[in-house]
Write an enzyme that holds these catalytic residues in place. Structure first.
Site, PDB file in Angstrom:
ATOM      1  CG  HIS A 153      26.434  76.123  35.644  1.00  0.00           C
ATOM      2  ND1 HIS A 153      26.243  77.080  34.682  1.00  0.00           N
ATOM      3  CD2 HIS A 153      26.429  74.933  34.983  1.00  0.00           C
ATOM      4  CE1 HIS A 153      26.145  76.501  33.495  1.00  0.00           C
ATOM      5  NE2 HIS A 153      26.253  75.193  33.659  1.00  0.00           N
ATOM      6  CD  GLU A 154      27.218  71.526  36.272  1.00  0.00           C
ATOM      7  OE1 GLU A 154      26.267  70.860  35.825  1.00  0.00           O
ATOM      8  OE2 GLU A 154      28.031  72.106  35.528  1.00  0.00           O
ATOM      9  CG  HIS A 157      22.161  71.859  34.500  1.00  0.00           C
ATOM     10  ND1 HIS A 157      21.575  72.128  33.296  1.00  0.00           N
ATOM     11  CD2 HIS A 157      23.415  72.370  34.425  1.00  0.00           C
ATOM     12  CE1 HIS A 157      22.430  72.786  32.518  1.00  0.00           C
ATOM     13  NE2 HIS A 157      23.551  72.941  33.187  1.00  0.00           N
TER      14      HIS A 157
END
Length: 905
Positions: A153-154, A157
């Site tokens: 998820h990170e 980004h």
């Protein structure tokens, strides 16, 4: 002040600061040279290393499947702190340093939320990822999901510049007559509940609808079903077991008011990933599983740094050699940390060892090294930078391997043979910091820093700007804890045309004051120098170096908290002042500002963006006064007020990152950056408000609602006296000098409006936004074009075809002012439950137009209470409210019997 707790671990992925180019490489389908740093304050724990490796392996498989077999983690280095015991399998780092990964210390208690520093636009890479020990150890499984999925998820980004698909501030929106959770995809199922805790007891109840607005109450939250069939989306709730994909164009929820839609013009996360450089240069693999990740363990050792100083003929220009000595002496006095090994090499057409490596243990070693700096009378033939570097490598090799050593190269750059030693530099494993004095644009120097992860700074011959001392002050160790590094509180200069004074004040807050030094330089005659502490005590006992035209005052013990005053009286000449200090307490981090440009090169008229992070440890500082000073190659300085308002160049409001567009190009060549941050009475600390994984409130498992503990809150605190802090950023190169271009009256359009908001006020729509400028976020636009539609696709894809709002009476304000515009919508049939979408563009006098703003939506709601004409409004409302309250009480009593509180979160 709010108490701090030193963190156990912070995971940070390595992105080269200031250049926009990552040292992480995509080789085929595998990411190489990923660096994970264990914080220097972490207690030794070998299990932690294995847990990190397990997380990466898990994340690699998950990433591979989520990206249709395109990407995985090939090689990862784990950076072990110096405080751990050495082991035979710990290698020596090369370019991996804590300064490059910029690990965060410390965290406030309970701040375990995974997050990323992400400053840029849609599709622009992030800065660094933070994961805490409880995430790594799997202790936050019920809140964030498996640690490997959290990392992916990170990573999305960090690597591809996508954004969150939830909205914590406004978790619901109104659509088709209903209140709908902000989620992606819409296929995620769950229920809406209110969960509250008070006095040690907790309860859960149904949400309720505000009869005036039709919106759900602010405490209402969406609780997902634990068992789902929906596969998307990773950027919404990666914690759900079935979620293994990013939202695509087919299942992306374009109506949800989240950051992904706002920042990326309604594009899905997968569409943004497909637009990335990584995606375009890769093809899917055939294997069902990715290759296993390779790990290496690298332990930080003692700092080894060699000053490599240019004493060639061109360094005789002006007062360069003396300024070089002033800056080098300042570095040895104040910046280089105790315990470091330091040497000195000078070079012109050949190189000379002035000092072998000496370990700094006291002032004795510092003075010895200072005595071996070149004097103003030394200046030989032409410069040969490679000769200087080769000799510096030799100095290091007499005691150590060159891996991880640092070379601080000071030169005027007048050498076009630097590329002849690129391969030697790569093989050395050393980090090259370049400090260029003068207008040189020799690209080989930039390459030396870029290929090794070093800093690149520049200083002009304009002494008043204090650029050379600023450059040396930026060379504090990245491997030392922030509480051990030198913090620059002030850096300024003045040119007096007649006899006069240089007066000013500097704030010492309670976090600094140890090893404080006031440094003064002059160009003609020694000035009178006075420093006064907050109690009125006057200090005059400066140590004076007449031959070097400098003096310094070291404050004994810890400097008193409060406002200090300095006064320099002088005849006509140029004076500079630099003030540095260290943390007063090893467990309390000082206030810091880290500054950089969003890229390291620019060709006019492409704008640059200045970023400055103001923090105390990992906590953002809000409400500071932040100013950037950008000096061009000819010595001209442009001053910019940086803002944290979520408008213009600033992506997110109140995240502690202050930004602004830089358009003040003066000439080709290297530009330098200095940022000054001033804490004021309204300055406060805050948690990061954006770009963090969603804190899951709980889940529904077989009809039972299992809730997690409420997300921890932070009581904001503020320094009692404010603070001063100054930073020096990497230099950047500007080409295509505007003065050589055809004359144009206006080439910069207004910037995009990103914070458009809308709501109904009776039968009118009220819009608010932050005004752009005539040129990006400077000046004042000429007019606005506002359009609206009941169809989102019409407005987003065919803005010019949507219904235009009459804005004849709307006169734009100056940039960064709040705009408010109220109008009665005409031309659309509006009924109860109607959703209207609105967007805006700004136009300047040259008819240059901004991109379309974010799309705001407004929901027409008419309370049914207004239609009850058979009884008095007061009676009707009372009866209905009592009925609703009674229902809520009954629901709360029933719901409380089904609550299962999750432990350990």
């Amino acid at each position: 002040m709010v108490p701090f707790k030193m963190p156990i671990l912070v995971l940070t992925l390595y992105l080269l600061q200031g250049t926009g180019a990552s040292l992480i490489k995509l080789n085929g389908n595998g990411y190489e040279d990923v660096v994970i740093a264990i914080d220097p304050n972490v207690p030794e724990d070998e299990k932690l290393i294995q847990q990190i490796e397990d997380m990466i392996s898990e994340a690699s498989t998950y990433l591979y499947r989520a990206t249709e077999k395109r990407f995985y983690f090939e090689s990862v280095s784990i950076l072990i702190p110096k405080t751990w015991q050495p082991k035979s399998d710990y290698e020596k780092p090369k370019h991996e340093t804590y300064k490059n990964v910029r690990s965060s210390i410390p965290n406030s208690p309970g701040n375990d939320i995974p997050r990323i520093d992400q400053f840029g636009k849609c599709g622009e890479r992030g800065e660094r990822i933070y994961l805490t020990p409880r995430i790594i150890r799997g202790e936050m499984l019920n809140v964030f999901g498996p640690k490997g999925k959290v990392l992916v998820h990170e990573w999305a980004h960090f690597r591809w510049g996508v954004f969150e698909e939830y909205n914590e501030d406004n978790p619901f929106y109104q659509f088709d007559g209903k209140n709908v959770p902000v989620k992606c995809s819409e296929g995620i199922t769950g229920t809406n509940k209110v969960y509250t805790c008070s006095g040690g007891s907790c309860s859960i109840r149904d949400c309720w609808t505000d009869p005036k607005t039709g919106k759900l109450n602010k405490d209402c939250m969406f609780i997902p079903d634990k068992v789902q069939s929906e596969k998307a989306s990773i950027m919404f709730m990666q914690s759900i077991d079935s979620v293994v994909e990013f939202c695509t164009e087919k299942n992306h929820n374009r109506f949800a008011p989240n950051l992904q839609n706002k920042m990326c013009y309604l594009k899905s996360t997968w569409e943004v990933i497909q637009d990335s450089e990584d995606y375009k240069k890769s093809t899917p693999m055939m294997a069902a599983e990715p290759p296993k990740s390779r790990f290496s363990l690298k332990q930080i050792g003692e700092r080894i740094l060699v000053l490599v100083i240019d004493t060639s003929r061109s360094m005789k220009v002006g007062n360069r050699l003396n300024r070089l000595r002033q800056a080098s002496q300042f570095f040895l006095l104040q910046i280089i940390e105790k315990g470091s090994w330091t040497g000195v090499v000078t070079f012109d057409s050949s190189a000379t060892i002035q000092s072998e490596l000496i370990q700094i243990e006291s002032d004795v070693q510092r003075k010895t090294l200072i005595s071996r700096l070149p004097t103003v009378t030394v200046a030989g033939g032409g410069a040969h930078i490679c000769s200087g570097l080769r000799t510096a490598f030799m100095v290091v090799k007499k005691k150590f391997l060159t891996d991880g050593s640092e070379m601080a190269l000071l030169t005027d750059g007048e050498d076009n043979t630097t590329n002849t030693c690129f391969e030697e530099v790569k093989q050395s494993g050393a980090i090259i910091h370049t400090i260029v004095l003068g207008p040189s644009t020799e690209k080989g120097l930039e390459k030396l820093s870029e290929m090794t992860g070093g800093m690149k700074t520049t200083a002009t011959d304009n002494v008043q700007n204090n650029g050379l001392i600023d450059a040396f002050s930026a060379l504090s160790s990245g491997n030392a804890a922030i509480t051990q590094r030198s913090i620059k509180l002030e850096s300024k200069g003045i040119t007096l045309t007649n006899e006069g004074w240089m007066n000013g004040t500097v704030i010492f807050d309670s976090t600094v004051g140890k090893d404080t030094l006031f440094l003064v330089t002059w160009t003609a005659q020694q000035p009178e120098m006075f420093v006064t502490d907050p109690s009125g005590n006057i200090y005059k006992n400066f140590a004076v170096e007449t031959s070097s035209q400098m003096a310094y005052l070291q404050i004994p013990n810890t400097a008193q908290v409060g406002i200090w005053t300095y006064s320099l009286k002088s005849s006509a000449q140029t004076l500079t002042l630099t003030i540095t200090s260290r943390a007063a307490n090893p467990t309390v981090p000082p206030f810091t500002v880290d500054s950089r440009m969003h890229k390291d090169t620019s060709s006019f008229p492409s704008p640059m963006i200045v970023y400055a992070e103001v923090r105390q440890g990992s906590l953002p500082i809000l409400g500071a006064n932040v100013t950037a000073l950008i000096e061009s190659a000819d010595g001209t300085t442009v001053t910019l007020q940086l803002l944290d308002n979520g408008a213009g160049a600033d992506s997110f409001k109140n995240d502690g990152v202050y930004s602004r567009y830089f358009l003040g190009y003066k000439t080709d060549g290297q530009y330098s950056l200095k940022v000054r941050a001033l804490g004021r009475t309204n300055t406060q600390r805050s948690r990061s408000q954006v770009n963090r994984a969603m804190y899951i409130p709980g889940s529904i498992d077989q009809g039972q609602i299992q809730v997690n503990k409420p997300k921890p809150t932070l009581s904001p605190g503020m320094p009692q006296t404010g603070f001063n802090v100054v930073s020096t950023g990497d230099s950047f190169l500007v080409s295509n000098d505007p003065s050589s271009q055809p004359s144009q009256t206006d080439i910069f359009p207004p910037c995009r409006i990103k914070d458009l908001k809308a709501n109904f006020e009776e039968d009118h729509i009220r819009l608010t936004w932050t005004a752009p400028g005539d040129d990006f976020d400077t000046g004042r636009a000429d007019r606005y074009i506002i359009r609206m539609s009941k169809d989102l696709s019409t407005l987003s894809s065919y803005f010019d075809s949507a219904l235009q709002v009459n804005t004849d009476n709307l006169i734009p304000k100056y940039a960064n002012s709040e705009e408010v515009f109220v109008f009665k919508p005409k031309g659309l049939r509006i009924e109860n439950g109607t959703v209207i979408y609105l967007a805006i563009k700004a136009v300047d006098k040259a008819n240059l137009m901004s991109p379309m703003s974010n799309i705001a939506q407004v929901y027409m709601f008419t309370s049914s209470l207004e239609d009850q004409n058979d009884s008095s409004p007061g009676t009707s409302i009372s009866i209905i409210v009592l009925s609703v309250v009674g229902s809520l009480v009954a629901i709360a009593i029933i719901a409380c019997t089904d609550i299962s509180l999750e432990k350990g979160t």
